[in-house]
Scaffold this motif. Structure first.
Motif, short mmCIF file in Angstrom:
data_model
loop_
_atom_site.label_atom_id
_atom_site.label_comp_id
_atom_site.label_asym_id
_atom_site.label_seq_id
_atom_site.Cartn_x
_atom_site.Cartn_y
_atom_site.Cartn_z
N ARG A 37 0.99 -1.00 0.04
CA ARG A 37 0.13 0.07 -0.01
C ARG A 37 0.78 1.42 0.01
NH1 ARG A 37 -2.82 -2.79 4.12
NH2 ARG A 37 -1.96 -1.55 5.59
N GLU A 38 2.01 1.04 0.74
CA GLU A 38 2.92 2.36 0.98
C GLU A 38 3.53 2.50 -0.67
OE1 GLU A 38 7.07 2.85 2.91
OE2 GLU A 38 5.46 2.94 4.47
N VAL A 39 3.88 1.48 -0.99
CA VAL A 39 4.34 1.76 -2.55
C VAL A 39 3.44 2.29 -3.56
CG1 VAL A 39 5.42 0.44 -4.53
CG2 VAL A 39 6.30 0.16 -2.27
N ALA A 40 2.31 1.89 -3.46
CA ALA A 40 1.23 2.38 -4.49
C ALA A 40 0.91 3.89 -4.19
CB ALA A 40 -0.05 1.46 -4.11
N GLU A 41 0.95 4.22 -2.92
CA GLU A 41 0.75 5.60 -2.49
C GLU A 41 1.98 6.50 -2.78
OE1 GLU A 41 0.12 8.63 1.61
OE2 GLU A 41 0.52 6.29 1.76
N LEU A 42 3.03 6.09 -2.75
CA LEU A 42 4.27 6.92 -3.13
C LEU A 42 4.32 6.97 -4.57
CD1 LEU A 42 7.11 5.60 -0.94
CD2 LEU A 42 6.40 7.98 -1.06
N THR A 43 3.85 5.75 -5.10
CA THR A 43 3.76 6.01 -6.89
C THR A 43 2.85 7.12 -7.16
OG1 THR A 43 4.36 3.81 -7.13
CG2 THR A 43 3.30 4.79 -8.96
N ARG A 44 1.72 7.10 -6.58
CA ARG A 44 0.60 8.10 -6.97
C ARG A 44 1.10 9.58 -6.46
NH1 ARG A 44 -2.76 4.24 -4.67
NH2 ARG A 44 -2.76 5.48 -2.56
N THR A 45 1.78 9.57 -5.31
CA THR A 45 2.23 10.95 -5.05
C THR A 45 3.62 11.42 -5.88
OG1 THR A 45 2.04 10.36 -2.51
CG2 THR A 45 3.72 12.07 -3.19
N ALA A 46 4.17 10.38 -6.30
CA ALA A 46 4.96 10.91 -7.41
C ALA A 46 4.75 11.48 -8.68
CB ALA A 46 6.19 9.83 -7.53
N GLY A 47 3.48 10.96 -9.14
CA GLY A 47 2.93 10.96 -10.30
C GLY A 47 2.44 12.51 -10.04
N THR A 48 1.71 12.64 -9.06
CA THR A 48 1.41 14.19 -8.94
C THR A 48 2.33 15.23 -9.13
OG1 THR A 48 -0.61 13.12 -7.59
CG2 THR A 48 0.04 15.85 -7.27
N LEU A 49 3.51 14.95 -8.16
CA LEU A 49 4.61 16.07 -8.01
C LEU A 49 5.27 16.06 -9.37
CD1 LEU A 49 5.85 14.73 -4.54
CD2 LEU A 49 4.85 17.04 -4.88
N GLN A 50 5.35 15.26 -10.22
CA GLN A 50 5.96 15.33 -11.51
C GLN A 50 5.02 15.78 -12.61
OE1 GLN A 50 7.12 11.31 -11.89
NE2 GLN A 50 8.84 11.42 -10.53
#
Length: 300
Positions: A37-50
């Protein structure tokens, strides 16, 4: 930037969490599904920040009093954007009265200040020209200090507006560490930025005064409160208030709220070293940066 004798008084930086806490968390992540779940959340967060930007996003960070964690929040945001984004990121110190952003970012020397650059920058300058007046930081980030380690003249609103308008086209994201409210430059920065962060300590007086500011903002144009996020910093391992209940009260005004957990490394007040931050702090800072950036995208 820091007097040699004073820098010698600093103790060795410590990690944000004790080793026992880190080991226990690692074990829990192994035996549960939280890691996925943490990896999935970080992936979504990175997508937003990029996400790409058409014009530079400017994010103002302020508070209603000193000691609220304002500069720490600005440093965390700037570090997060610089880590995830490919375009240049700028950190601006709009506080000439001995602000601590250069110290937090590990700047060893200072040259030009915000007030200086307002009289220098010209439309025909290239990014290379502009960065020659800035302090280079890791990961394509740049710092524009508010002073040269000494108390300087107050920054007037016209100089602030000139420099921020001029620099907007060079940097994908600019994080502005403002003076505390109700200083005039801080008010101008809040209204001119595409998103705003109010830093508040997780204490009774910190939450009460921040709630009063948010109520005042409710009387301003709607985009002001909609584009504001409160960074509620836990200053002690055992806060004296119910942080969750306090966050809900602040959210009732229409502002977003993110809680930054207590972190020993941040509490020491020295140079920000992301590798020493506790994992919950890194995750919370990334979430905060993502929401603020998303809000900034909604404003021209």
């Amino acid at each position: 930037m820091v007097d040699g004798v004073l820098s010698g008084t600093a103790r060795r930086p410590q990690r944000g969490e004790p080793v026992g806490v880190r080991v226990a968390r690692a074990v829990r992540r192994i035996v549960s599904s939280s890691a996925a779940r943490e990896v999935a959340e970080l992936t979504r967060t990175a997508g937003t920040l990029q996400q790409p930007v058409t014009t530079g996003r400017q994010i103002a960070v302020t508070s209603i009093r000193g000691g609220a964690g304002k500069t720490t929040v600005a440093a965390l945001l700037g570090t997060a954007y610089a880590h995830y984004r490919q375009d240049p990121v700028l950190l601006v110190e709009a506080d000439p009265a001995l602000g601590s952003l250069p110290l937090r970012m590990g700047a060893e020397t200072l040259r030009w200040t915000t007030a200086d650059l307002a009289d220098i920058v010209e439309p025909q300058m290239s990014l290379l020209d502009v960065t020659g007046y800035l302090v280079q930081l890791p990961e394509n980030a740049w710092l524009l200090p508010g002073s040269q380690g000494q108390i300087g003249a107050m920054l007037d609103t016209s100089a602030y507006e000139r420099v921020m308008v001029a620099l907007r086209r060079y940097f994908g994201v600019s994080v502005v560490d403002c003076e505390t409210l109700p200083a005039e430059v801080a008010r101008v920065a809040l209204s001119a930025s595409q998103a705003r962060v109010l830093a508040a300590p997780a204490t009774l007086d910190g939450v009460t005064s921040t709630y009063a500011v948010l109520q005042w903002m409710q009387g301003l144009p709607r985009h002001m409160i909609d584009g504001t996020v409160v960074a509620l910093s836990t200053m002690d391992a055992r806060p004296g208030i119910d942080v969750k209940a306090a966050a809900e009260k602040l959210r009732s005004t229409g502002a977003g709220v993110h809680v930054l957990p207590y972190d020993r490394h941040l509490a020491a007040g020295g140079v920000l070293r992301t590798e020493l931050l506790a994992r919950p702090t890194r995750l919370a800072a990334a979430r905060l940066a993502a929401e603020v950036f998303q809000l900034s995208q909604k404003r021209r």
